[in-house]
Design a protein around this motif. Sequence first.
Motif, PDB file in Angstrom:
ATOM      1  N   LYS A 184       0.819  -1.212   0.000  1.00 24.70           N
ATOM      2  CA  LYS A 184       0.000   0.000   0.000  1.00 24.70           C
ATOM      3  C   LYS A 184       0.852   1.262   0.000  1.00 24.70           C
ATOM      4  N   SER A 185       1.992   1.194   0.638  1.00 28.65           N
ATOM      5  CA  SER A 185       2.952   2.296   0.588  1.00 28.65           C
ATOM      6  C   SER A 185       4.292   1.793   1.097  1.00 28.65           C
ATOM      7  N   CYS A 186       5.380   2.404   0.615  1.00 29.42           N
ATOM      8  CA  CYS A 186       6.713   1.980   1.022  1.00 29.42           C
ATOM      9  C   CYS A 186       7.736   3.000   0.542  1.00 29.42           C
ATOM     10  N   LYS A 187       8.972   2.823   0.955  1.00 39.00           N
ATOM     11  CA  LYS A 187      10.047   3.710   0.523  1.00 39.00           C
ATOM     12  C   LYS A 187      10.428   3.403  -0.929  1.00 39.00           C
ATOM     13  N   LYS A 188      11.169   4.295  -1.546  1.00 45.98           N
ATOM     14  CA  LYS A 188      11.551   4.130  -2.950  1.00 45.98           C
ATOM     15  C   LYS A 188      12.725   3.169  -3.121  1.00 45.98           C
ATOM     16  N   GLU A 189      13.587   3.089  -2.104  1.00 48.59           N
ATOM     17  CA  GLU A 189      14.757   2.220  -2.220  1.00 48.59           C
ATOM     18  C   GLU A 189      14.366   0.747  -2.095  1.00 48.59           C
ATOM     19  N   ALA A 190      15.233  -0.116  -2.590  1.00 49.74           N
ATOM     20  CA  ALA A 190      14.985  -1.553  -2.527  1.00 49.74           C
ATOM     21  C   ALA A 190      15.013  -2.043  -1.074  1.00 49.74           C
ATOM     22  N   PHE A 191      14.147  -2.971  -0.762  1.00 46.97           N
ATOM     23  CA  PHE A 191      14.167  -3.614   0.549  1.00 46.97           C
ATOM     24  C   PHE A 191      13.602  -5.017   0.419  1.00 46.97           C
ATOM     25  N   ASP A 192      13.713  -5.797   1.508  1.00 46.42           N
ATOM     26  CA  ASP A 192      13.313  -7.208   1.495  1.00 46.42           C
ATOM     27  C   ASP A 192      11.891  -7.394   2.000  1.00 46.42           C
ATOM     28  N   ILE A 193      11.171  -8.278   1.350  1.00 40.47           N
ATOM     29  CA  ILE A 193       9.955  -8.861   1.918  1.00 40.47           C
ATOM     30  C   ILE A 193      10.222 -10.356   2.025  1.00 40.47           C
ATOM     31  N   LEU A 194      10.176 -10.859   3.247  1.00 39.94           N
ATOM     32  CA  LEU A 194      10.482 -12.264   3.499  1.00 39.94           C
ATOM     33  C   LEU A 194       9.177 -13.034   3.679  1.00 39.94           C
ATOM     34  N   LEU A 195       8.953 -14.039   2.859  1.00 38.78           N
ATOM     35  CA  LEU A 195       7.754 -14.875   2.947  1.00 38.78           C
ATOM     36  C   LEU A 195       8.112 -16.216   3.573  1.00 38.78           C
ATOM     37  N   ARG A 196       7.399 -16.584   4.618  1.00 40.69           N
ATOM     38  CA  ARG A 196       7.628 -17.918   5.194  1.00 40.69           C
ATOM     39  C   ARG A 196       6.999 -18.971   4.298  1.00 40.69           C
ATOM     40  N   ILE A 197       7.806 -19.928   3.877  1.00 34.39           N
ATOM     41  CA  ILE A 197       7.303 -21.087   3.141  1.00 34.39           C
ATOM     42  C   ILE A 197       7.222 -22.228   4.142  1.00 34.39           C
ATOM     43  N   PRO A 198       6.015 -22.588   4.608  1.00 36.50           N
ATOM     44  CA  PRO A 198       5.878 -23.601   5.666  1.00 36.50           C
ATOM     45  C   PRO A 198       6.554 -24.915   5.303  1.00 36.50           C
ATOM     46  N   ASP A 199       6.922 -25.668   6.315  1.00 32.08           N
ATOM     47  CA  ASP A 199       7.663 -26.917   6.086  1.00 32.08           C
ATOM     48  C   ASP A 199       6.834 -27.990   5.387  1.00 32.08           C
ATOM     49  N   TRP A 200       5.516 -27.791   5.288  1.00 30.70           N
ATOM     50  CA  TRP A 200       4.648 -28.755   4.614  1.00 30.70           C
ATOM     51  C   TRP A 200       4.281 -28.321   3.191  1.00 30.70           C
ATOM     52  N   ALA A 201       4.647 -27.090   2.797  1.00 31.75           N
ATOM     53  CA  ALA A 201       4.092 -26.469   1.582  1.00 31.75           C
ATOM     54  C   ALA A 201       4.924 -26.764   0.330  1.00 31.75           C
ATOM     55  N   TYR A 202       5.141 -28.043   0.057  1.00 33.23           N
ATOM     56  CA  TYR A 202       5.873 -28.434  -1.153  1.00 33.23           C
ATOM     57  C   TYR A 202       5.083 -28.035  -2.401  1.00 33.23           C
ATOM     58  N   LEU A 213      12.546 -11.748  -0.992  1.00 35.69           N
ATOM     59  CA  LEU A 213      12.240 -11.020  -2.219  1.00 35.69           C
ATOM     60  C   LEU A 213      12.750  -9.591  -2.063  1.00 35.69           C
ATOM     61  N   ASN A 214      13.784  -9.268  -2.804  1.00 37.89           N
ATOM     62  CA  ASN A 214      14.383  -7.938  -2.715  1.00 37.89           C
ATOM     63  C   ASN A 214      14.200  -7.204  -4.034  1.00 37.89           C
ATOM     64  N   ARG A 215      13.646  -6.023  -3.949  1.00 41.87           N
ATOM     65  CA  ARG A 215      13.473  -5.200  -5.138  1.00 41.87           C
ATOM     66  C   ARG A 215      13.020  -3.803  -4.722  1.00 41.87           C
ATOM     67  N   LYS A 216      12.936  -2.909  -5.672  1.00 47.03           N
ATOM     68  CA  LYS A 216      12.352  -1.598  -5.425  1.00 47.03           C
ATOM     69  C   LYS A 216      10.840  -1.735  -5.552  1.00 47.03           C
ATOM     70  N   TRP A 217      10.209  -1.875  -4.400  1.00 46.97           N
ATOM     71  CA  TRP A 217       8.768  -2.071  -4.388  1.00 46.97           C
ATOM     72  C   TRP A 217       8.068  -0.735  -4.600  1.00 46.97           C
ATOM     73  N   LYS A 218       6.852  -0.835  -5.106  1.00 50.22           N
ATOM     74  CA  LYS A 218       6.057   0.384  -5.291  1.00 50.22           C
ATOM     75  C   LYS A 218       4.609   0.110  -4.907  1.00 50.22           C
ATOM     76  N   LYS A 219       3.883   1.177  -4.705  1.00 48.40           N
ATOM     77  CA  LYS A 219       2.481   1.068  -4.336  1.00 48.40           C
ATOM     78  C   LYS A 219       1.723   0.217  -5.349  1.00 48.40           C
ATOM     79  N   SER A 220       0.862  -0.661  -4.837  1.00 48.90           N
ATOM     80  CA  SER A 220      -0.007  -1.559  -5.619  1.00 48.90           C
ATOM     81  C   SER A 220       0.709  -2.800  -6.126  1.00 48.90           C
ATOM     82  N   ASP A 221       1.996  -2.979  -5.807  1.00 48.10           N
ATOM     83  CA  ASP A 221       2.641  -4.257  -6.122  1.00 48.10           C
ATOM     84  C   ASP A 221       1.919  -5.363  -5.363  1.00 48.10           C
ATOM     85  N   ILE A 222       1.751  -6.505  -6.025  1.00 46.00           N
ATOM     86  CA  ILE A 222       1.042  -7.632  -5.411  1.00 46.00           C
ATOM     87  C   ILE A 222       1.934  -8.872  -5.426  1.00 46.00           C
TER      88      ILE A 222
END
Length: 676
Positions: free
Chosen positions: A500-518, A541-550
Amino acid sequence: MLFKKIIKKKLVFIFILCFTTVLFSQEQGIINNANSKHVTFKSINIEDCQWTNGFWADKFKVAEQTMLPYMKTLLTSDVGHALNNFKLAAGLIEGKHKGMDWHDGDFYKFMEAYMYIYAQNRDEKILKELDDYIAIIAKAQGEDGYLQTQIQTTEKKRFSHRKRHEMYNAGHLFTSACIHNRITGKTNFLDIAIKEADYLFEIFMPKPKKLARFGFNQTQIMGLVELYRTTKNKKYLELAELFINMRGQSKVTVNETTGYKQIGDMVQERTPLRTSKTAEGHAVLALYFYAGAADVYAETGEQALIDALDRLWSNVVDKKMYVTGAVGQTHHGVSKHRDMIHEGFINEYMMPNLSAYNETCANVCNSMFSYRMLGLHGESKYADIMELVLFNSALSGISIEGKDYFYANPLRVSNDGYNPGNDTEFDVRQPYIPCFCCPPNLVRTIAKISGWAYSLSENGIAVNLYGGNKLSTKLLDGSKIELEQDTAYPWKGEVKLTVKSCKKEAFDILLRIPDWAYGSKVLINGKETKHKIEVGTFLVLNRKWKKSDIISLNMPMDIKLLEGHALIEEVRNQAAVKRGPIVYCVETPDLPKNTDILDVYLPINSNLKPVFKQDFLGGTTTIQGDFKLRKSNKSNMYNEISKPVWEDVNIQMIPYFAWANRGVSEMSVFLPVIWE
């Protein structure tokens, strides 16, 4: 010269990075680890994440509208009597102390849960009620800071016996008061906690020989660390360390302060924590102790502590934990050192089903310990255990309605089997349990889970738990970030995360992949990423995120049959059914009339299928499939084997947490397997 300039610039950069990290870390988290140097994942502020829809939003609503109001009627009346005990100590009423020695702590936990609700809805009535309770508690406190109603209103002497739970009550007071201060900014409750903590410092810091073994059910360690983090007064951290250092240093004998039931492995005093290799004794006592030690390590970085905690966490999870995330295999047993223990850990891989104790508090403590380990290491496996507990062995401790409670959580209940019939094991949930430690512990956990959903990483945000929510917080560099999570998890495996909103520089979004989710897939703005996806890890996931990225995470919700380790004799040739994070069971209301739970067999090819039912047990996905019934031979203890006569039947399985919401019934998680 050039080399020196480069080094100087790097040092300046590191200083700025460290300074800004401290400056912008969130200091109103459930755990205030903003300035903790040895933490990988930092806490978000308590109110930064709010459930919006779906499973946890529904549970939070029940907590807000039913769980807490109902619990308030219990604890502020003659039923629970907890508030009355404080009024007695304050001289406001006459009468006798009622309830267990740890009942003060139950009330502090209830208050903490109420605060989490207030942090979300900002209902001023709640704040007024809390202030009224705090005024009574302040009046009950002794001039020297001592505050224990079970001692102050009876003939019992201070620190005369560890079973009086003085340390336990104090710990919950400290934690509750710190949370109150973070949410409200007020100091009226915090002042009470500081006054008692100062008193404990005066009593214990001289290390009197009589009190060398006094630590018992040690929530005071966690509470003291939070008090240190809140006040910046280092003596509270020193006292927390003292309570760790005292364990395992004295000869284990029965004396006037211990009694024969509270010694040795039962209270984790046979072995110093830093050299411990296995989890022993009362499960709640052990896990509160480990969680407190994890908080101390976060501040000190002592290698021996984290090495011990790593060993103990692995021992619990890999060798002494049930498939539901539950711990504490037995009500009564013997430790490896032949100490009498109860409600606790026994031998590795010894996992009875009918007599499994699995106290709700122990299960909640398992998630608390794992949450702290997640913070220290930033590894997905700890969040996997948190989630396993929350959806299964914790949530089974309360009814769908939110008013009735289980203390013990076995994996099988049979009318023909083990039925101890004591004051903590029931075949239906109870509207009030005299030993009331579990209900407020569980309810405060449900009320605060949104604070566990995300963590702040070095350069971004980690998604620990999935559920419909909105997040508005600041990254460690002070930049604002807003995310929105939309999902029908845990019934469906699709999660949509919108920036919905974020800084302009690149940053990380870390998604947990559960131990059962093959077989999970991750898409960004509709395009599948090229990242390697590994279960049991955080996908960075590292990138320059922007508003409305899904970000779209699609986790296959396959139905899986789980078998136990070969050394778990109790489940040999049996299987448990699990879909996503949810463990399932068979319950007699879903069986033909007069069918015993022990007559149910699971064919390896059962054609199991998920079926969502909106109006069933609060809205749940059931599993339906083809099972077989065989009448058990119960004529003698042992009988000559005979060829089975099978009856084919289509059976519905329900989530384990939802069993016993339809009256008295039998239930089983593990079922004998037929290999066809």
